[in-house]
Design an enzyme around this catalytic site. Structure first.
Site, PDB file in Angstrom:
ATOM      1  N   CYS A 145     -20.402  21.854 -19.720  1.00 48.96           N
ATOM      2  CA  CYS A 145     -21.289  20.702 -19.910  1.00 48.96           C
ATOM      3  C   CYS A 145     -22.697  20.846 -19.345  1.00 48.96           C
ATOM      4  O   CYS A 145     -23.668  20.587 -20.049  1.00 48.96           O
ATOM      5  CB  CYS A 145     -20.643  19.454 -19.314  1.00 48.96           C
ATOM      6  SG  CYS A 145     -19.162  18.994 -20.190  1.00 48.96           S
ATOM      7  N   ALA A 179     -23.743  23.704  -1.823  1.00 47.91           N
ATOM      8  CA  ALA A 179     -24.388  24.944  -2.274  1.00 47.91           C
ATOM      9  C   ALA A 179     -23.328  25.993  -2.561  1.00 47.91           C
ATOM     10  O   ALA A 179     -22.221  25.932  -2.034  1.00 47.91           O
ATOM     11  CB  ALA A 179     -25.337  25.445  -1.198  1.00 47.91           C
TER      12      ALA A 179
HETATM   13  C1  UDX Z   1     -19.070  17.638 -15.618  1.00 45.41           C
HETATM   14  C2  UDX Z   1     -19.437  16.198 -15.185  1.00 45.41           C
HETATM   15  O1  UDX Z   1     -19.208  16.042 -13.781  1.00 45.41           O
HETATM   16  C3  UDX Z   1     -18.640  15.180 -15.981  1.00 45.41           C
HETATM   17  O2  UDX Z   1     -19.036  13.865 -15.626  1.00 45.41           O
HETATM   18  C4  UDX Z   1     -18.973  15.455 -17.447  1.00 45.41           C
HETATM   19  O3  UDX Z   1     -18.627  14.516 -18.279  1.00 45.41           O
HETATM   20  C5  UDX Z   1     -18.465  16.838 -17.815  1.00 45.41           C
HETATM   21  O4  UDX Z   1     -19.192  17.770 -17.024  1.00 45.41           O
HETATM   22  P1  UDX Z   1     -17.166  19.371 -15.081  1.00 45.41           P
HETATM   23  O5  UDX Z   1     -18.057  20.323 -15.794  1.00 45.41           O
HETATM   24  O6  UDX Z   1     -15.742  19.313 -15.467  1.00 45.41           O
HETATM   25  O7  UDX Z   1     -17.726  17.884 -15.227  1.00 45.41           O
HETATM   26  O8  UDX Z   1     -17.186  19.735 -13.528  1.00 45.41           O
HETATM   27  P2  UDX Z   1     -18.007  19.262 -12.249  1.00 45.41           P
HETATM   28  O9  UDX Z   1     -17.055  18.829 -11.220  1.00 45.41           O
HETATM   29  O10 UDX Z   1     -19.090  18.321 -12.583  1.00 45.41           O
HETATM   30  O11 UDX Z   1     -18.641  20.646 -11.758  1.00 45.41           O
HETATM   31  C6  UDX Z   1     -19.543  21.374 -12.577  1.00 45.41           C
HETATM   32  C7  UDX Z   1     -19.971  22.644 -11.862  1.00 45.41           C
HETATM   33  O12 UDX Z   1     -20.752  22.343 -10.721  1.00 45.41           O
HETATM   34  C8  UDX Z   1     -18.807  23.498 -11.344  1.00 45.41           C
HETATM   35  O13 UDX Z   1     -19.068  24.853 -11.591  1.00 45.41           O
HETATM   36  C9  UDX Z   1     -18.775  23.217  -9.864  1.00 45.41           C
HETATM   37  O14 UDX Z   1     -18.232  24.263  -9.112  1.00 45.41           O
HETATM   38  C10 UDX Z   1     -20.269  23.043  -9.576  1.00 45.41           C
HETATM   39  N1  UDX Z   1     -20.558  22.242  -8.377  1.00 45.41           N
HETATM   40  C11 UDX Z   1     -20.177  20.931  -8.307  1.00 45.41           C
HETATM   41  C12 UDX Z   1     -21.272  22.817  -7.318  1.00 45.41           C
HETATM   42  O15 UDX Z   1     -21.653  24.004  -7.372  1.00 45.41           O
HETATM   43  N2  UDX Z   1     -21.590  22.047  -6.239  1.00 45.41           N
HETATM   44  C13 UDX Z   1     -21.217  20.736  -6.135  1.00 45.41           C
HETATM   45  O16 UDX Z   1     -21.545  20.100  -5.124  1.00 45.41           O
HETATM   46  C14 UDX Z   1     -20.481  20.161  -7.214  1.00 45.41           C
END
Ligand code: UDX
Length: 440
Positions: free
Chosen positions: A257, A249
């Protein structure tokens, strides 16, 4: 193999470098000013290991750059499209950059590789349409879909060690070529039809975004009832049917994306008369995160006008300088509306043209005289700061830990400083106990 990759954003460039590392000869194509920088080994994006790999692949003579698609495609075994597919109008995906590549191939005097691999995320049915479009110019080339699952900040590792590789293709020839391209990577390969492959990408990102919004929704319940969301999600994620990932969270998801892909999938659903309410709720929960968090500060401050908010980390996640859809931008817009001053520190976003932001060189400068601090990005170094000093430098020592970065030990020490209010996500806030506080 000889590969041509169109687009040198983080997906195209990471693919180019990794395929070159796997032993292929790769030519990456982009616009003049981008290629000019890359020919001097200059990267505009910050991605761990990318710089070193780019330089070594170039030294070894397996990675080249070009600005002309036709020139770069001559003799290539396959051409990969890795250009941007941003959100367009009315929730539709803007495919203009993909269409431009196809238009140039059609004008290329018959120079078109036998295989076109779409890496860009595109709505269901796009590859069918692109193939039909090429056929109108007499180009009998197969268009396949091969989605990327690369997280920024760990894109090279994700490319080289994926959970799975998906080939959406029609023919055995295409399948064999794709197998050869990925030879050397040890991962399960799923071969399916193109439309299913296109949907795998959207459904994966939608599911990950849904997990995050779920964790954020439960975090609100935890705060209300005095439970600890980290414990709750640890217990939930220990169930192998659910899994422990993407249940953290915080301030909500950002990046180029998740929001875009969710919107695109919603639009595809609407086009066939389906409203996809799970995705609507996912997006809505995410949109409410930042206003909700800011509200917590405002309720402590009373009048927000003229308050000074320090922000640690402004990119959408650690290990990247990408600001696309960063939750910080939403925070900034709201601060502007409330008349809150914003000062920031980020370890890699060094310069920003964002109006109304005072950018500092250190976290301690950001803390100085601030009326509250918010941790927006979980850079490991933020946990290592001298938080007692940080609190002492602040005008009002209110810390909103948007990513639950601080350890229990650090929080205990912090709460010995006078008047500290520590606001985590997914558990109740903590204040300095007047009986134990000291002027450390
Ligand atoms: C994402 C997908 O994971 C990847 O497979 C796709 O092809 C491109 O988009 P990315 O956007 O680079 O990758 O980052 P990711 O690690 O997925 O995190 C996305 C967002 O979710 C970030 O802002 C991150 O901080 C947030 N997040 C992630 C959370 O808030 N909680 C989590 O538990 C995981």
């Amino acid at each position: 193999m000889q590969l041509t990759i169109i687009g040198t954003g983080y997906v195209g460039l990471v693919a180019a470098v990794c395929f070159a590392k796997l032993g292929h000869f790769v030519t990456a194509v982009d616009r003049e000013h981008v290629i000019h920088g890359l020919r001097e080994n200059k990267l505009s994006l910050w991605e761990p290991d990318l710089q070193e790999m780019l330089e070594s692949c170039r030294r070894e003579g397996r990675l080249f750059f070009d600005t002309d698609i036709t020139h770069a495609s001559r003799g290539a075994d396959a051409l990969m499209i890795a250009v941007g597919t941003p959100s367009g109008t009315n929730g539709h995906t803007d495919l203009s950059q993909v269409d431009e590549v196809i238009a140039q191939l059609k004008q290329g005097d018959g120079v078109c590789p036998p295989l076109i691999i779409v890496k860009s995320t595109v709505p269901v049915g796009t590859c069918d349409e692109l193939e039909a479009n090429l056929l109108t110019a007499g180009l009998h080339t197969e268009v396949v879909f091969n989605p990327e699952f690369l997280r920024q900040g760990s894109a090279i590792n994700d490319f080289m060690n994926p959970d799975r590789i998906v080939f959406g293709c029609r023919s055995h020839l295409a399948k064999a070529a794709l197998h050869q391209m990925y030879k050397g990577i040890n991962a399960p390969i799923q071969v399916c039809d193109r439309r299913s492959a296109e949907l795998i990408k959207y459904a994966s990102n939608a599911f990950l975004a849904m997990k995050i919004s779920f964790a954020n929704m439960i975090a609100d319940v935890c705060e209300g009832y005095g439970a600890d969301n980290r414990q709750v999600m640890q217990g939930v994620g220990a169930d192998r049917r659910i899994g422990p990932h993407f249940l953290q969270a915080g301030i909500g998801y950002g990046g180029s994306c998740f929001s875009k892909d969710l919107q695109s999938l919603l639009t595809s659903g609407n086009a066939i008369g389906r409203s996809l309410p799970l995705l609507e709720a996912t997006a809505q929960i995410n949109e409410e995160r930042i206003p909700q968090l800011l509200e917590k500060l405002i309720s402590l401050w009373g009048n927000p006008r003229g308050k000074r908010l320090g922000v640690l980390g402004i990119s959408f996640k650690p290990n990247t300088n990408d600001m696309r859809d960063a939750p910080f931008l939403t925070l900034l817009r709201l601060c502007y509306l409330y008349g809150i001053e914003v000062q920031t520190f980020d370890p890699v976003v060094q310069t920003t043209s964002i109006e109304g932001v005072i950018q500092m060189d250190t976290a301690y400068e950001v803390a100085t005289d601030a009326d509250a601090l918010i941790i927006m990005t979980e850079w490991p170094q933020f946990a290592e700061l001298d938080w007692v000093l940080m609190a002492q430098l602040m005008y009002q020592p209110i810390l909103l830990d948007g990513r639950n970065v601080l350890s229990e030990e650090t929080i205990s020490r912090l709460l010995l400083v006078e008047n500290v209010i520590y606001i985590p996500v997914g558990r109740p806030l903590e204040r300095t106990n007047l009986a134990t506080s000291s002027h450390l």
